[in-house]
Write a protein that holds these residues in place. Sequence first.
Motif: not given
Length: 338
Positions: A39-45
């Motif tokens: 998959g592809a990650y989306v880093p969330l703050d």
Amino acid sequence: RLARFLVGRGVGRGAVVGVHLERGVEFVVALLAVLKAGGAYVPLDPSHPADRIRTVVDEARARHLVTSSDLVEASGITAEVTVLVDLDTTEIAGNAAADLHVDVSPRDIACVLFTSGSTGLPKGVASPHTATVRTFFAQDYVHLGPPEVHLQCAPVSWDGLTLELWSALLRGGACVLAPGQRPEPDLIAELVMRHRVTTLWMSAGLFSAMVDSHPDVFQVVTQVMTGGESPNVDKVLAVRRAHPQMRLVHGYGPVESMVFATCHQVSAADHDDRLLPIGGPIANTRVYVLDEGLRPVPVGVSGELYVAGVGLARGYVGRPGLTAERFVGNPFECGGER
């Protein structure tokens, strides 16, 4: 084990997965697990307002979310499939630790990083594996690998995360994970001294703040990269004079070209500059200064900077019109390059 657990929850090649965790070991494990699952990650703050995080999750079309129960309780943010690293531990631990051997392409999306346009609405930049790999291999803007110690203190939703984390993990260096989400000068100085950090990335504003409040840091580090906006030339050159053996780099690049498109090694020859140059293109990257008709302008004539090469993102998630507008065909190359 987490990657296998994610596969069991439907993550596979091309899936976009939000990672909503505090900076720490679990956060890094989650990024690696998403990639290992294809998959592809989306880093969330976690420090962002909940509405902003929800918008990012929706814009990225992330059906899966890796988070923790305390963050879900605090923000109320979930997804179609939510994995809680603190509550799903038994099921995660029950998976085999062997590699999954998932088949992915170098052009598959590895991460989605968000930037705000002129309207202030976030847009997701879908970057392939090649973009990250290109940033850290066959390059010479800094030394990468043992025995370098990098500090990861940039907000995780920025592409600074890529520069600080993958530069260590892909090349055998060490990475110090700063607690919290904001790069605080006092904390940076303390971590540099305690862990003998060798390599720092700092925005131009943070660089100036460190020069003013913690100049001793520059006696410890051996490589400093700055950029993001035009830096204070006087302060950059003052550091250059005080620490002539330190490698000092001014880098430029939009998120769409994964951290850096160009780099400039600051030297004594820059002493007369009112603005620091952004330098030339890094390896596997080309830049052009063009007019409105995409024709090269003569030396000394203003134009727009165009970037090409394997570092480019694939486009904006869910925005084909904007992608076509910004990622234009390259008139100087064949084969459909943008």
